[in-house]
Design an enzyme around this catalytic site. Structure first.
Site, PDB file in Angstrom:
ATOM      1  N   HIS A 163       0.839  -1.219   0.000  1.00  0.00           N
ATOM      2  CA  HIS A 163       0.000   0.000   0.000  1.00  0.00           C
ATOM      3  C   HIS A 163       0.868   1.260   0.000  1.00  0.00           C
ATOM      4  CE1 HIS A 163      -3.457  -2.618   1.150  1.00  0.00           C
ATOM      5  NE2 HIS A 163      -2.522  -3.237   1.851  1.00  0.00           N
ATOM      6  N   SER A 284      16.041  19.957 -16.563  1.00  0.00           N
ATOM      7  CA  SER A 284      14.854  20.758 -16.816  1.00  0.00           C
ATOM      8  C   SER A 284      15.281  22.052 -17.488  1.00  0.00           C
ATOM      9  CB  SER A 284      14.156  21.057 -15.490  1.00  0.00           C
ATOM     10  OG  SER A 284      13.358  22.212 -15.614  1.00  0.00           O
ATOM     11  N   LYS A 290      17.116  20.283 -11.238  1.00  0.00           N
ATOM     12  CA  LYS A 290      16.419  19.033 -11.551  1.00  0.00           C
ATOM     13  C   LYS A 290      17.303  18.030 -12.289  1.00  0.00           C
ATOM     14  CE  LYS A 290      12.520  18.120 -11.225  1.00  0.00           C
ATOM     15  NZ  LYS A 290      11.403  18.666 -12.015  1.00  0.00           N
ATOM     16  N   GLU A 297      10.399   7.216 -16.964  1.00  0.00           N
ATOM     17  CA  GLU A 297       9.061   7.779 -17.215  1.00  0.00           C
ATOM     18  C   GLU A 297       8.568   7.403 -18.610  1.00  0.00           C
ATOM     19  OE1 GLU A 297       8.730  11.877 -14.882  1.00  0.00           O
ATOM     20  OE2 GLU A 297      10.557  11.722 -16.049  1.00  0.00           O
TER      21      GLU A 297
END
Ligand code: ARG
Length: 466
Positions: A163, A284, A290, A297
């Protein structure tokens, strides 16, 4: 390549008085997609030439001239010098047209007893067989990367989650191997798909079988197929192999996506267990700090595209009335796309894993003080308390610790005894995470000796996927 409509059709022009509308021609032509089948179509055609020559349709001289022409065409494709013509509707017509230019008259006999319906599905199966072998090697390499990680990270403890809440500690190696076994099943599945794929449809004609007495078994051997199709109608319409491949790709995509999601989480600052190598991260355009896990992804994103490819093909297939319907021309693009996406993803994933940095101290620091609550309950069970009761007592311990703001690991024996007298001086041993993982000493468990045994199993499975 021109998309202008040709003034005459070289393959099926006899019945027609006028040329096609250029918009219809552009819609109908499949060359932009199916030119990828070129070498496999040449191979299928060469085998057909041998088969119909053996059946007496071609003289030995004609056969040899055609085979030499086909070899030359294959060389042109390999060198990138093959020139397409405006009349080339698909790769099959392009190759037959070029054969005529190179060999003359005998080329007009090549299509005797054959239809593009059995021709295209033969080339498609040959192409996919190579693609499947290539992808198997790529998946294997990703598995090898997971094995390497599991070997390297045997000393690293991480929180295990259910979970997405901390549940129990485990070895990071156990987690890497958890992503190894789905890929093992993928390779088993692929081997089974390959068997059903590796069946010869050629000799089925348009739908009812060929009139040329070809030896289909010999044709199958020539092309490396393990069997021949038993029904010509089914043979030209069956795209189960493509659908099975796309299901395989979709499920592999799901497995890769779950691995990717885990890595993405673990590289976030909040977890901080892993850092990706610069070579496999991007930045980025706005945020200078970043470092983004784009490869993972994109894996997650493309898994959606792969599922779409499967549902698209199944929808195309579901209500086809005839043996061959032109709808079937839609079969190749999703298969090529799925192959290309996986071919791009798999090596990047494998080397991203090989080059990432693990931060054992951050992973250890992330272990919540109450992550060993189950072990505390097991401790009470060992003292003779029934598990359900032990579970309740430890629940009270956890609640009191939270209320007082003192982590369990800092509790004294007296603090424990204040909750229940069964707690003893040895209670802190139950709260040692390394002791806790060592207690999961069961085949498939996270105890270090069991993970080492699992690693051996994984290494063996790499070269013996079945
Ligand atoms: N380009 C077609 C395909 O990819 C080849 C088969 C054409 N057959 C036909 N009867 N028109 O499916």
């Amino acid at each position: 390549m021109s998309t202008d409509a040709p003034s005459s059709h070289i393959l099926w022009g006899g019945r027609f008085q006028s040329g096609p509308d250029p918009r219809f021609w552009a819609l109908n032509a499949s060359l932009p997609v199916d030119q990828r089948l070129a070498l496999h179509d040449v191979r299928g055609t060469a085998a057909w030439v041998r088969a119909i020559a053996a059946a007496g349709v071609l003289t030995p001289d004609e056969r040899d001239a055609l085979l030499a022409g086909l070899e030359r065409i294959a060389a042109e494709f390999r060198q990138g010098t093959f020139a397409f013509a405006a009349t080339d509707e698909d790769i099959h017509t392009a190759i037959e047209r070029r054969l005529k230019e190179l060999v003359g008259e005998p080329a007009l006999k090549v299509h005797t007893g054959r239809s593009r319906n059995d021709q295209v599905v033969t080339a498609f199966r040959l192409w996919l067989r190579d693609a499947v072998d290539d992808l198997d090697a790529q998946v294997r390499d990703l598995q090898a990367a997971l094995v390497q990680r599991a070997e390297a990270d045997l000393e690293v403890l991480v929180p295990g989650y259910t979970h997405l809440q901390q549940a129990q500690p485990m070895l990071l190696s156990h987690w890497w191997l958890a992503h190894f076994w789905p890929l093992h099943r993928d390779r088993q599945r692929l081997a089974q798909i390959r068997q059903r794929l590796n069946v010869l449809p050629l000799g089925s004609g348009a739908l009812a079988g060929t009139t040329v007495p070809v030896d289909r078994e010999a044709l199958a051997r020539d092309l490396g197929f393990e069997a021949i199709t038993p029904n010509s109608w089914d043979a030209v319409s069956d795209r189960d192999f493509a659908a099975e491949f796309l299901f395989w790709a979709a499920l592999l995509g799901v497995h890769l996506s779950r691995l990717a999601e885990g890595v993405i989480l673990f590289t976030s600052r909040e977890f901080g267990f892993l850092t990706l190598d610069d070579a496999f991260s991007s930045g980025s355009s706005l945020l200078p700090q970043k470092k983004n896990p784009d490869g993972f992804e994109l894996t997650r994103g493309k898994s959606g595209t792969l599922i779409g490819a499967l549902t698209g093909l199944l929808s195309t297939l579901k209500a086809l009335p005839s043996a061959y319907d032109k709808d079937l021309q839609e079969d190749k693009a999703p298969v090529f796309r799925a192959y290309d996406d996986l071919r791009a993803l798999l090596p990047v994933l494998a080397d991203s894993l090989r080059t990432l940095t693990v931060h054992p101290e951050r992973a250890a620091a992330a272990l919540a003080p109450d992550i060993l609550a189950t072990d505390l309950a097991d401790y009470l069970v060992a003292k003779g308390i029934p598990f359900r009761e032990a579970h309740h007592i430890v629940g009270q311990v956890v609640q009191r610790a939270a209320a007082q703001g003192v982590p369990l690991t800092q509790w004294s024996v007296d603090d424990f005894r204040a909750v229940h007298p069964a707690f003893d001086a040895d209670v802190h041993q139950a709260l040692d995470p390394w002791a806790a993982v060592a207690r999961r000493d069961v085949p498939g468990g996270t105890a270090p000796n069991r993970v080492r045994a699992q690693l051996e199993q994984a290494r063996a499975a790499l070269d013996n996927p079945l």
